[in-house]
Design an enzyme around this catalytic site. Structure first.
Site, PDB file in Angstrom:
ATOM      1  CB  CYS A 189      -1.284  -0.188   1.064  1.00 16.61           C
ATOM      2  SG  CYS A 189      -0.282  -0.107   3.172  1.00 16.61           S
ATOM      3  CG  HIS A 203      -4.420   0.590   3.713  1.00 20.72           C
ATOM      4  ND1 HIS A 203      -3.431   0.086   3.314  1.00 20.72           N
ATOM      5  CD2 HIS A 203      -5.096   1.294   4.007  1.00 20.72           C
ATOM      6  CE1 HIS A 203      -3.958   0.357   2.152  1.00 20.72           C
ATOM      7  NE2 HIS A 203      -5.088   1.404   1.891  1.00 20.72           N
ATOM      8  CG  ASP A 214      -6.572   1.774  -0.554  1.00 19.63           C
ATOM      9  OD1 ASP A 214      -6.101   1.425  -1.420  1.00 19.63           O
ATOM     10  OD2 ASP A 214      -7.132   1.441   0.378  1.00 19.63           O
TER      11      ASP A 214
END
Length: 272
Positions: A70, A108, A124
């Site tokens: 991420c 994250h 995302d």
């Protein structure tokens, strides 16, 4: 990100230079990214250093046609969007684990993206199986997406929110992560990236994964030597790969990555 780097990134995604930073452009880039740039943690098991700096991420994702997790994927995608004229804010989140417990701070990285046509979106491209398109940031009802049914819900202090404005993101009724709305910088996530790259408690050090969205809406995932191809309808085809040559061929043919050797569990850390 200079013009040559921007053009190279767009070529990697198979996208044209957009005229304006609109919601439709964001949706297209989001899906192209998920189809082209894999979610993978191979650097951790190849002993490669993970550095959260734009030039290093460009060299890896664009120059070497690799993926990342991420911090790398959303960090670089956010830089691309800024270069294209989008208003981007980096947000920190904590991922829900077993029994709905929350992970570490800076667990994250997600993106809040505003477009010139008035849109406010949660983007995302670095959470593995997630929404194929950006979610409406201010919408509190269910949002239907090829990746599932999503909902963004406000969290108050009485429910464990660190401050009013924290948001929980749900997929098919299950909480995925809790997100703060305070703006962050990419460097804020270095400690989280290091922890996930080195800690025995991190699921990234305990697994090998490389995954992307397939053209038909399904998913292609290589976990160690297990190749799983899931259709948009949920049908799964699982293949066990017997040799290093077969594994390297899947990385090359399914994910566009040329690896010099097969990553193996326990070979070292790519943490910074």
């Amino acid at each position: 990100m200079d013009t040559a780097e921007l053009d190279a990134y767009l070529r990697r995604l198979g996208a044209e230079q957009p005229a304006r930073p609109t919601a439709d452009v964001l949706r297209e880039l989001h899906l192209r990214h998920l189809r082209t740039v894999p979610f993978e943690n191979l650097s951790i098991h190849l002993g490669e250093e993970i550095v959260l700096e734009e030039k290093r991420l460009l060299a890896k994702v664009v120059g070497e046609c690799r993926g990342g997790f991420c911090f790398e994927l959303n960090g670089l995608f956010g830089a691309l969007l800024v270069a294209l004229g989008f208003d981007v804010t980096l947000l920190a989140a904590r991922v829900y684990g077993d029994e709905e417990s929350l992970g570490i701070p800076y667990d994250h990285l997600a993106l809040r993206v505003r477009t010139v046509d008035g849109g406010d979106w949660l983007a995302d491209v670095g959470f593995g199986a997630n929404s194929h398109y950006p979610l409406e940031f201010g919408e509190r009802g269910e949002q239907t997406d090829p990746g599932g049914t999503f909902r963004v819900a406000e969290v108050g202090r009485e429910s464990g929110g660190r401050e009013f404005g924290d948001l929980d993101v749900f997929r098919d009724g299950k909480p995925q992560y809790r997100m703060e709305v305070r703006p962050r910088a990419l460097g804020d996530f270095v400690a989280g990236s290091w922890w996930h790259s080195t800690s025995p408690a991190s699921h990234f050090t305990q697994s090998l994964v490389c995954s992307r969205v397939a053209e038909g809406g399904g998913r292609i995932t290589l976990s160690g030597r297990t190749l799983t191809v899931t259709s948009a309808d949920g049908d799964r085809e699982v293949t066990e790969l017997a040799t290093d040559g077969e594994v390297l061929a899947v990385y090359r043919e399914r994910f566009g990555m040329e690896l010099g050797r097969v990553p193996e569990m326990g070979e070292g850390s790519g943490g910074r």
